[in-house]
Every structure is written in C-alpha cells, then in structure tokens.
Design a protein around this motif. Structure first.
Motif, PDB file in Angstrom:
ATOM      1  N   PHE A 203       0.826  -1.206   0.000  1.00  0.00           N
ATOM      2  CA  PHE A 203       0.000   0.000   0.000  1.00  0.00           C
ATOM      3  C   PHE A 203       0.864   1.263   0.000  1.00  0.00           C
ATOM      4  CE2 PHE A 203      -2.249  -3.350   2.298  1.00  0.00           C
ATOM      5  CZ  PHE A 203      -3.424  -3.424   1.558  1.00  0.00           C
ATOM      6  N   GLU A 204       0.340   2.299  -0.667  1.00  0.00           N
ATOM      7  CA  GLU A 204       0.892   3.655  -0.599  1.00  0.00           C
ATOM      8  C   GLU A 204      -0.221   4.583  -0.121  1.00  0.00           C
ATOM      9  OE1 GLU A 204       2.598   5.057  -4.273  1.00  0.00           O
ATOM     10  OE2 GLU A 204       3.113   3.029  -4.902  1.00  0.00           O
TER      11      GLU A 204
ATOM     12  N   LEU B 116       3.087  14.202   1.553  1.00  0.00           N
ATOM     13  CA  LEU B 116       4.028  13.109   1.766  1.00  0.00           C
ATOM     14  C   LEU B 116       3.386  11.812   1.296  1.00  0.00           C
ATOM     15  CD1 LEU B 116       5.332  13.676   5.422  1.00  0.00           C
ATOM     16  CD2 LEU B 116       6.653  14.002   3.326  1.00  0.00           C
ATOM     17  N   GLU B 117       4.220  10.815   1.044  1.00  0.00           N
ATOM     18  CA  GLU B 117       3.716   9.467   0.761  1.00  0.00           C
ATOM     19  C   GLU B 117       4.251   8.503   1.803  1.00  0.00           C
ATOM     20  OE1 GLU B 117       3.905   7.693  -3.340  1.00  0.00           O
ATOM     21  OE2 GLU B 117       5.181   6.248  -2.296  1.00  0.00           O
ATOM     22  N   LEU B 118       3.348   7.731   2.393  1.00  0.00           N
ATOM     23  CA  LEU B 118       3.707   6.693   3.366  1.00  0.00           C
ATOM     24  C   LEU B 118       3.547   5.325   2.712  1.00  0.00           C
ATOM     25  CD1 LEU B 118       3.047   9.240   5.093  1.00  0.00           C
ATOM     26  CD2 LEU B 118       2.136   7.701   6.819  1.00  0.00           C
ATOM     27  N   ASN B 119       4.459   4.416   3.004  1.00  0.00           N
ATOM     28  CA  ASN B 119       4.434   3.078   2.434  1.00  0.00           C
ATOM     29  C   ASN B 119       4.556   2.034   3.529  1.00  0.00           C
ATOM     30  OD1 ASN B 119       4.952   3.522  -0.754  1.00  0.00           O
ATOM     31  ND2 ASN B 119       6.109   5.041   0.419  1.00  0.00           N
TER      32      ASN B 119
ATOM     33  N   ARG C  80       0.032  27.465 -15.393  1.00  0.00           N
ATOM     34  CA  ARG C  80       1.170  27.331 -16.314  1.00  0.00           C
ATOM     35  C   ARG C  80       2.187  26.322 -15.769  1.00  0.00           C
ATOM     36  NH1 ARG C  80       0.946  30.730 -20.463  1.00  0.00           N
ATOM     37  NH2 ARG C  80      -0.512  32.487 -20.323  1.00  0.00           N
ATOM     38  N   ASP C  81       1.688  25.366 -15.017  1.00  0.00           N
ATOM     39  CA  ASP C  81       2.527  24.302 -14.470  1.00  0.00           C
ATOM     40  C   ASP C  81       1.618  23.125 -14.137  1.00  0.00           C
ATOM     41  OD1 ASP C  81       1.417  24.751 -11.767  1.00  0.00           O
ATOM     42  OD2 ASP C  81       2.575  26.605 -11.835  1.00  0.00           O
ATOM     43  N   VAL C  82       2.226  22.032 -13.662  1.00  0.00           N
ATOM     44  CA  VAL C  82       1.456  20.809 -13.392  1.00  0.00           C
ATOM     45  C   VAL C  82       1.028  20.703 -11.928  1.00  0.00           C
ATOM     46  CG1 VAL C  82       2.605  19.568 -15.262  1.00  0.00           C
ATOM     47  CG2 VAL C  82       3.538  19.429 -12.931  1.00  0.00           C
ATOM     48  N   MET C  83       1.102  21.798 -11.178  1.00  0.00           N
ATOM     49  CA  MET C  83       0.878  21.720  -9.741  1.00  0.00           C
ATOM     50  C   MET C  83      -0.566  21.378  -9.355  1.00  0.00           C
ATOM     51  SD  MET C  83       3.588  21.884  -7.926  1.00  0.00           S
ATOM     52  CE  MET C  83       3.032  22.384  -6.307  1.00  0.00           C
ATOM     53  N   LEU C  84      -1.505  21.513 -10.287  1.00  0.00           N
ATOM     54  CA  LEU C  84      -2.868  21.091  -9.964  1.00  0.00           C
ATOM     55  C   LEU C  84      -2.925  19.617  -9.579  1.00  0.00           C
ATOM     56  CD1 LEU C  84      -4.786  23.033 -12.721  1.00  0.00           C
ATOM     57  CD2 LEU C  84      -5.313  23.155 -10.277  1.00  0.00           C
ATOM     58  N   GLU C  85      -1.995  18.831 -10.117  1.00  0.00           N
ATOM     59  CA  GLU C  85      -1.935  17.409  -9.762  1.00  0.00           C
ATOM     60  C   GLU C  85      -1.766  17.221  -8.260  1.00  0.00           C
ATOM     61  OE1 GLU C  85       1.153  13.686 -10.149  1.00  0.00           O
ATOM     62  OE2 GLU C  85       1.268  15.271 -11.656  1.00  0.00           O
ATOM     63  N   ALA C  86      -1.068  18.170  -7.607  1.00  0.00           N
ATOM     64  CA  ALA C  86      -0.787  18.052  -6.177  1.00  0.00           C
ATOM     65  C   ALA C  86      -2.039  18.194  -5.321  1.00  0.00           C
ATOM     66  CB  ALA C  86       0.248  19.098  -5.761  1.00  0.00           C
ATOM     67  N   ALA C  87      -3.150  18.612  -5.909  1.00  0.00           N
ATOM     68  CA  ALA C  87      -4.383  18.786  -5.143  1.00  0.00           C
ATOM     69  C   ALA C  87      -5.111  17.472  -4.900  1.00  0.00           C
ATOM     70  CB  ALA C  87      -5.313  19.765  -5.859  1.00  0.00           C
ATOM     71  N   THR C  88      -4.576  16.366  -5.430  1.00  0.00           N
ATOM     72  CA  THR C  88      -5.232  15.066  -5.264  1.00  0.00           C
ATOM     73  C   THR C  88      -4.346  14.145  -4.441  1.00  0.00           C
ATOM     74  OG1 THR C  88      -4.274  13.975  -7.226  1.00  0.00           O
ATOM     75  CG2 THR C  88      -6.196  15.371  -7.569  1.00  0.00           C
ATOM     76  N   THR C  89      -4.926  13.496  -3.446  1.00  0.00           N
ATOM     77  CA  THR C  89      -4.168  12.510  -2.668  1.00  0.00           C
ATOM     78  C   THR C  89      -4.957  11.205  -2.618  1.00  0.00           C
ATOM     79  OG1 THR C  89      -5.038  13.507  -0.647  1.00  0.00           O
ATOM     80  CG2 THR C  89      -2.789  14.072  -1.273  1.00  0.00           C
ATOM     81  N   SER C  90      -4.232  10.096  -2.759  1.00  0.00           N
ATOM     82  CA  SER C  90      -4.842   8.800  -2.998  1.00  0.00           C
ATOM     83  C   SER C  90      -4.317   7.732  -2.046  1.00  0.00           C
ATOM     84  CB  SER C  90      -4.567   8.357  -4.438  1.00  0.00           C
ATOM     85  OG  SER C  90      -5.010   9.324  -5.369  1.00  0.00           O
ATOM     86  N   PHE C  91      -5.032   6.629  -2.043  1.00  0.00           N
ATOM     87  CA  PHE C  91      -4.631   5.396  -1.360  1.00  0.00           C
ATOM     88  C   PHE C  91      -4.472   4.348  -2.453  1.00  0.00           C
ATOM     89  CE2 PHE C  91      -6.340   1.409   0.769  1.00  0.00           C
ATOM     90  CZ  PHE C  91      -5.166   1.118   1.451  1.00  0.00           C
ATOM     91  N   GLN C  92      -3.248   3.902  -2.661  1.00  0.00           N
ATOM     92  CA  GLN C  92      -2.956   3.027  -3.795  1.00  0.00           C
ATOM     93  C   GLN C  92      -2.624   1.621  -3.313  1.00  0.00           C
ATOM     94  OE1 GLN C  92       0.109   5.450  -5.529  1.00  0.00           O
ATOM     95  NE2 GLN C  92      -1.342   7.120  -5.854  1.00  0.00           N
ATOM     96  N   ILE C  93      -3.232   0.651  -3.971  1.00  0.00           N
ATOM     97  CA  ILE C  93      -3.079  -0.754  -3.605  1.00  0.00           C
ATOM     98  C   ILE C  93      -2.260  -1.448  -4.681  1.00  0.00           C
ATOM     99  CG2 ILE C  93      -4.294  -2.891  -3.056  1.00  0.00           C
ATOM    100  CD1 ILE C  93      -6.787  -1.110  -2.497  1.00  0.00           C
ATOM    101  N   HIS C  94      -1.216  -2.153  -4.261  1.00  0.00           N
ATOM    102  CA  HIS C  94      -0.384  -2.928  -5.180  1.00  0.00           C
ATOM    103  C   HIS C  94      -0.696  -4.408  -4.986  1.00  0.00           C
ATOM    104  CE1 HIS C  94       2.678   0.173  -6.521  1.00  0.00           C
ATOM    105  NE2 HIS C  94       1.938   0.830  -5.623  1.00  0.00           N
TER     106      HIS C  94
END
Length: 466
Positions: A47-48, A85-88, A180-194
């Motif tokens: 998990f992330e 931050l990302e926790l693993n 004028r940059d990709v920083m909008l991506e930073a507005a999303t935070t997820s829980f990712q399953i591997h």
C-alpha cells in the motif's frame, strides 16, 4: 515515477537513445514472459498512502523537506508538492490476517509521522482533496525540490507548446482554473493498492480491476470540494486527468481496453502510443527494464500494470489500483482494500477474461458515473442491466468480494462489514463532508476541524456524527 533523475532537461539525442532502450526492453519483456521467466509465486499486497501536511488553521503547510529530514525513514517519501508526503508499508503475502497486519503497520507509521509533524507545528490529514486549499497555493514555489518534478513540469509544457493547462469541472458547482505548471496534480491525494499476482493470471486481475473500479469508487468517495467549490463525489478523478493533459493519448485514463493474453500488451501499448516524457538513460543492463519502468511511471492509468522484481531477482507483474482516495480513516482505507481485493479475485477467476462479461466501454462509463455521483450513480452490470450503485453493491458485489477473500484465504470479513454498513447508511467520506459543511454554514475551516477530530478517533466514517 518515484525515482530521482540527474537532469531537468533533455536533448533530441537523449530522446533517441531512450527510445532505443525502451524498444529493446519492451521486446525483452515480451521474450521473458514467453519464456516463463516472470514469477508465478503467490499473491502479495502492498500500500501507498498520500497525505496532506496542514498547519493549525487547517491550511497546507509546505514543510515536507523538514519532516522528511526529521523522520529519516525510507518508508516516507516526498510527493509533488511540499505540503504532501507518501507513506508506504512493506508488502504482505495475501493470506490470513494480511489486512490487519497492514493496518497495524500503517497506523504505527502514521503515529510516528504525526508525532514529528506536531514538533514542527503541523498535523497530517488523510483526505482526497483538501477543502481549505486555495488555487494560489499551487505554485512552483511549493513544488518539492527534485529534478524529476521539475523535468516533468517542463516536458508536459513542452508537449503543450508552452500553452497553459486548463481545468474545467462541472459538478454541483463549476470550477474553471488555468495554470502554467502541473501543480494542480498536487491537489489530489490517494490510497494506492499494489496487488502482485502470478504472471499467467496477472492480465485477468488487471481486467477485473478495471471492471470493478466503478462500483468500488461509488462506495469510497472522499473528495467533494476543491477551491471552495462542490464538484464531484470524487473530484480527484477529473482533476488529475486534466492536470497533466498533453497532446496524444491521455496519460491519466482508464486505458484503451482490456488485456487479451498478458499484461505485456499494456507495456507494448506504452511503447507504441506514448512519447517519452522523461527520456533519461541509464547504464543498467536491459534485464533491469529500467527505461520501460520509467516510461510506464509517467502514464497514470487508474489501474496501472507494473513490473518489479522478487527477492530472487525474478521479474514479477502487479497491478497498482489507483482509483481510491486517501481517508477518511485507516480502517476505512483497509475496508476499501478488502472490497477491491475480494472483487479482483472473484472477477479474475470467474471466466470471461476477468471482466465477468462487462464491456470495457461500460466499465469506463461506470467509473466516471461513480466518480461524479457516488452511491447515487446508475451503473451497468452483466445480468442486472442498469442498476443503482448501492443496490449493486449490497445485493451482488459485497457478497462476491466475501467469496473472493475466502478463495484467497484472507480471513478479513470484518472489513467488508464496514463497507456494507457504509453503503447501508449511505455515508461515504464525501457525503459526510457535504453534510458537515452545510451544518456549519459553509465554514470550510470548521469542516476541517471536525473532520480531523473524527479522523483522530479512528472510527469508520459511517459512524461519524455530523
């Protein structure tokens, strides 16, 4: 995409050299698969968790570098912005009490991180989009100082011919924003399953993951607000898709279709259809597949196939299920994982190539309907036709997920009880946020104070009082 690179810009020679290495490694991956070199070892799960750093006023706090330095923990890594931050956690064999073990590992790490954050006058919060975030917070000054992020930003803009990125989301309200940059991506935070699966079955799990994504997301929304606007139940979905939009096939998407015979087909699609975004070359041998993996890391399918390596050195295949939001609590997230893992197993083993007879076009429509409307979505499902998301979950999919977990030997049915109660009460994280904001007269800061208090309790969101 978690790997740092040595440069922030690339020449035509760099791109040609990368293209050669990428083609070589993609052909090699196919040969290794045909030679049965890829691991057929049993199922593993990891998990992330992406998290926000907030100050005492519940606004974003740009201190991830200070936090990372103080933590000095390889399981905690930077994200695109300085306020994430990302926790693993280490992977677990998918059997027995694997989900309870993951819950314990993640909550222990979370407590450690929060203790350090408190020393820096900050808190961590798990939420899909931060209601108190302002458009003006998303600037290059708040980008984490890593070459891979600077290069990503520059190359996306290069592909766009220098044209700004536009976000236009129509939900309960309408949001239009230009960056004028990709920083909008930073507005999303997820829980990712591997989910690591035996190589000969991995494409079935991939197809099952795609097919199940819509109903799963309907039960798990936690991102209804952005920049003070009420948008989709899962605003992360349209936001991320638009935040790195460039000419050519969409880089954030459901993909072009199911896999027919193996997951290698998706990597061959990457080679065929996508320009290199970060054409950094390495001296590693072709068997490391390093260029193939870097190229794949900047194509963000909502269910993304990955290649890694077992401790023995054998390559393996896994699916990164990226559709879920962070939060509301760890027990909610592990319940979401139980729903995904159980459905993935049941669907993968059901025949019909893992999709259970659901056409890819219907899987895609289901996904976006669920992202926009949550449990109010109407979905299409084999044998049921058009059906309400909550009814589909309660009558068919939660029982199916229970069977899938039993088939895997995972004794974690209590997690699915949480999903069942959440659907029965119709209180997802997004529903709670909207009701709580209304109860507080539209006060976003009051909403976040209440949200953080309830998150600290550890109780699942269906039990939260408004």
């Amino acid at each position: 995409m978690g790997e740092e690179i040595k440069t922030t810009g690339f020449t035509p020679t760099d791109k040609a050299r990368f293209a050669d290495r990428l083609a070589q490694e993609t052909h090699l991956a196919r040969a290794l698969f045909e030679q049965d070199v890829f691991s057929r070892d049993g199922h593993m799960v990891g998990f992330e968790v992406e998290t926000w750093i907030v100050d005492h006023n519940y606004g974003p706090s740009s201190i991830n570098q200070d936090l990372l330095e103080a933590l000095d923990n390889p399981l905690v890594v930077p994200e695109l912005s300085r306020f994430n931050l990302e926790l693993n956690c280490a992977p677990f064999r998918l059997q027995g009490d694997a989900l309870s073990k993951a819950h314990a590992a993640l909550t222990d790490l979370w407590a450690t991180c929060n203790d350090v954050a408190h020393q820096l006058d900050a808190n961590l919060v798990l939420i899909g989009t931060l209601p108190t975030l302002r458009d003006g917070d998303l600037t290059l000054a708040n980008m984490s100082p890593l070459n891979r992020y600077y290069a990503l930003n520059q190359e996306v803009l290069n592909l766009r011919g220098g044209q700004p990125l536009h976000v236009n989301i129509v939900g309960r309200d309408r949001l239009a924003s230009m960056h004028r940059d990709v920083m909008l991506e930073a507005a999303t935070t997820s829980f990712q399953i591997h989910l690591k699966a035996p190589a000969d079955l991995a494409h079935l799990y991939y197809n099952a993951s795609v097919a199940a994504s819509g109903p799963i997301l309907a039960a798990c929304g936690n991102a209804p607000f952005l920049f003070g606007k009420a948008l989709w139940e899962e605003t992360r979905i349209p936001l991320f898709e638009q935040a790195v939009k460039a000419p050519g096939p969409a880089r954030v998407c459901m993909g072009a279709g199911y896999a027919s015979r193996s997951l290698i087909e998706i990597f061959e699609e990457n080679l065929r259809d996508y320009d290199a975004l970060l054409p950094m070359t390495f001296d590693d041998p072709p068997e490391a597949l390093r260029h193939l993996r870097l190229h794949n890391g900047v194509i963000w399918r909502w269910n993304r196939p990955l290649i890694g390596f077992d401790a023995s050195g054998a390559p393996h295949l896994r699916i990164e299920h990226r559709v879920l939001p962070a939060g509301p609590t760890f027990i909610d997230m592990l319940a979401n994982a139980a729903l995904y893992l159980g459905l993935a197993r049941a669907r993968a083993m059901s025949g019909d190539g893992g999709a259970g007879g659901l056409a890819f076009a219907d899987a895609k429509r289901n996904f976006y309907a669920a992202a926009r409307y949550g449990l109010d979505a109407t979905l299409t499902w084999p044998g049921a036709g058009e059906v309400a998301a909550d009814r589909l979950l309660l009558e068919r999919l939660i029982p199916e997920a229970r069977e899938g977990l039993r088939d895997l030997g995972v004794a974690e049915a209590d997690f699915l009880d949480i999903i069942e109660a959440r659907v029965q009460t119709r209180q997802t994280g997004s529903v709670w946020q909207r009701k709580a904001l209304e109860a507080r007269g539209g006060d976003l800061y009051g909403l976040m104070a209440a949200y953080c208090e309830r998150q600290r309790s550890g109780a699942p969101v269906h039990q939260w009082e408004i």
